[in-house]
Design a protein around this motif. Sequence first.
Motif, short mmCIF file in Angstrom:
data_model
loop_
_atom_site.label_atom_id
_atom_site.label_comp_id
_atom_site.label_asym_id
_atom_site.label_seq_id
_atom_site.Cartn_x
_atom_site.Cartn_y
_atom_site.Cartn_z
N ARG A 5 114.26 69.55 -12.03
CA ARG A 5 113.77 69.40 -11.30
C ARG A 5 112.85 70.31 -11.72
NH1 ARG A 5 114.71 66.69 -6.60
NH2 ARG A 5 112.81 67.27 -6.10
N LEU A 6 111.23 70.38 -11.21
CA LEU A 6 110.40 71.14 -12.35
C LEU A 6 109.65 72.07 -11.20
CD1 LEU A 6 108.82 72.37 -14.44
CD2 LEU A 6 106.97 70.30 -14.73
N ARG A 7 109.57 73.29 -10.76
CA ARG A 7 108.91 74.09 -9.77
C ARG A 7 106.76 73.91 -10.42
NH1 ARG A 7 111.37 78.32 -8.26
NH2 ARG A 7 112.12 78.92 -10.11
N LEU A 8 106.43 73.98 -9.43
CA LEU A 8 104.53 73.69 -9.68
C LEU A 8 104.66 74.42 -7.85
CD1 LEU A 8 104.22 70.41 -11.45
CD2 LEU A 8 104.28 72.92 -12.40
N GLY A 9 102.66 75.11 -8.64
CA GLY A 9 102.36 75.14 -7.22
C GLY A 9 101.52 74.39 -6.89
N ASN A 10 100.23 74.56 -7.01
CA ASN A 10 98.97 73.86 -6.70
C ASN A 10 98.38 72.29 -6.92
OD1 ASN A 10 96.61 72.76 -5.30
ND2 ASN A 10 95.43 74.29 -5.92
N LEU A 11 98.94 71.23 -6.90
CA LEU A 11 98.88 70.02 -7.15
C LEU A 11 97.81 69.90 -6.60
CD1 LEU A 11 102.67 68.34 -6.26
CD2 LEU A 11 101.58 69.88 -8.67
N ASP A 12 97.03 70.11 -5.75
CA ASP A 12 95.56 69.39 -5.68
C ASP A 12 94.35 69.93 -6.63
OD1 ASP A 12 96.34 67.84 -3.42
OD2 ASP A 12 96.84 69.93 -2.93
N ALA A 13 94.49 71.11 -7.16
CA ALA A 13 93.32 71.51 -8.34
C ALA A 13 92.94 70.55 -8.93
CB ALA A 13 94.22 72.95 -8.48
N SER A 52 105.43 79.94 -5.06
CA SER A 52 105.78 81.02 -5.88
C SER A 52 104.45 81.15 -6.72
CB SER A 52 106.70 81.82 -6.11
OG SER A 52 107.15 81.13 -7.11
N TYR A 53 104.13 79.78 -6.94
CA TYR A 53 103.09 79.68 -8.18
C TYR A 53 101.56 79.57 -7.43
CZ TYR A 53 106.72 79.21 -11.02
OH TYR A 53 107.97 79.59 -11.92
N LEU A 54 100.80 79.59 -6.06
CA LEU A 54 100.09 79.60 -5.38
C LEU A 54 99.49 81.15 -5.18
CD1 LEU A 54 100.92 77.44 -1.82
CD2 LEU A 54 100.36 76.49 -4.22
N ARG A 55 98.32 80.87 -6.36
CA ARG A 55 97.68 82.19 -6.11
C ARG A 55 97.20 82.56 -4.88
NH1 ARG A 55 95.37 79.62 -12.12
NH2 ARG A 55 97.66 79.32 -13.08
N PRO A 56 96.92 83.58 -5.26
CA PRO A 56 95.66 84.22 -3.53
C PRO A 56 94.50 83.22 -3.59
CG PRO A 56 96.64 86.25 -5.11
CD PRO A 56 96.81 85.29 -5.94
N ALA A 57 93.89 83.06 -4.28
CA ALA A 57 92.53 82.44 -4.29
C ALA A 57 92.76 81.08 -5.76
CB ALA A 57 91.01 83.08 -4.56
N ASP A 58 92.17 79.82 -6.20
CA ASP A 58 92.17 79.33 -6.70
C ASP A 58 91.22 78.83 -6.37
OD1 ASP A 58 93.20 77.40 -8.58
OD2 ASP A 58 94.71 76.84 -7.61
N PHE A 77 83.09 80.19 -13.14
CA PHE A 77 82.16 79.39 -12.09
C PHE A 77 83.02 79.53 -10.81
CE2 PHE A 77 81.14 77.27 -15.13
CZ PHE A 77 80.00 77.75 -16.16
N GLY A 78 84.84 79.36 -10.53
CA GLY A 78 85.18 79.54 -8.85
C GLY A 78 84.90 79.08 -8.55
N LEU A 79 84.22 79.15 -7.38
CA LEU A 79 83.83 78.28 -5.92
C LEU A 79 82.67 77.55 -6.32
CD1 LEU A 79 84.45 80.45 -2.63
CD2 LEU A 79 85.75 78.13 -3.49
N ALA A 80 81.40 78.36 -7.59
CA ALA A 80 80.54 77.20 -7.78
C ALA A 80 80.22 75.29 -7.24
CB ALA A 80 79.91 77.40 -8.44
N PRO A 81 79.98 74.69 -6.78
CA PRO A 81 80.67 73.16 -7.31
C PRO A 81 79.56 72.76 -8.12
CG PRO A 81 78.24 73.80 -5.10
CD PRO A 81 79.07 74.96 -6.09
N PRO A 82 81.05 71.67 -8.58
CA PRO A 82 80.67 70.77 -9.70
C PRO A 82 79.29 70.20 -9.88
CG PRO A 82 82.29 69.79 -8.60
CD PRO A 82 81.98 71.13 -7.85
N PRO A 83 79.33 69.32 -11.10
CA PRO A 83 79.38 69.69 -12.46
C PRO A 83 78.61 71.57 -12.44
CG PRO A 83 77.16 68.09 -12.40
CD PRO A 83 77.65 68.68 -11.02
#
Length: 304
Positions: free
Chosen positions: A183-191, A251-257, A106-112
Amino acid sequence: MVRRSSSLNRTRIDHLEHAHGRRDANARFFLHYGDMTDSGGLNRLVKTVQPDEIYNLAAQSHVQISFDQPEYTADADGLGATRLLEAIRTAGLRTRFYQASTSEMFGLAPPPQRETTPFHPRSPYGAAKAYAHWMTVNYREAHGLFACSGILFNHESPRRGENFVTRKVTRGVAQILAGRQARLRLGNLDAQRDWGDARDYVRAMWLMLQQDTADDYVIATGVTRTVRELVEIAFGLAGLDWTAHVDVDPSYLRPADVPVLCGDPQKARDRLGWEPTISFAAMIREMLESDILAEGLTPRLAAL
Ligand code: F7E
């Protein structure tokens, strides 16, 4: 079916008694060597085993890694499904086929997102899975195979791989409690993801293959949360303030999330009688307990 590797990585199935490559009268679970990129081997296996049902969960399943291995991901996840479908068709068997499709399509398709939502994959993984989904539909429509595509949203358990975000967080909390890391290293927290429990989702896979007709189903909880909320809940259960321990590492951010996934499982509810039974908080708690025990500590978690 298992892939050959120089070091064994079967800890997640070691508790199941199994026989490998030999006929043991008492064993009910057999492992066979095979690889989704090897059609000869797949054809031979399907002909020899003549399975009643095939569940195709084989994949390079890590979304971020698919950006580094796009061709291999397409081969194993996309063409791999075609190889299996073709093996069933050419063997002339009535094998029922389950394809592990994914909300990543689904990727960018809006929910639901539901069965009729158009796909807009955001990764080589999502694109490969969308191809496999349509091949599953095509073998059903063109050749009459009993082939189902289960469009499963994220599903987790203590057996989740360590580099997927839920497990990375619960394991990180356990290691912080054990004093092994601060510590814990993460990427996109808003996903935002619609996370469910693997046991509920596996039941849905099985149900799909027990119906009179083959079809495609979205399996989801209908509830979405941000990665930030997941972190807050996991650290909170352990009595820790996440803001003191979590860093965002680019470095944990994806080219497109994929920004937001929230599935509508109404069709599965109506036709399969399926309902998720395990809550998100209970699932995270169980994963946390398992990781804390693995650190040799006694879990002392807050009540849900
Ligand atoms: O990421 C974000 C990341 O890797 C979830 C696979 O089973 O489910 C899974 O794919 C979200 C993403 O799962 C980190 O950017 C932040 O937005 O746990 P994940 P996924 O990519 O959703 C689907 C349904 C599948 O089919 C796949 O096979 O969390 N995120 N920080 C992070 N993700 C990871 N891995 N690591 C981080 O540090």
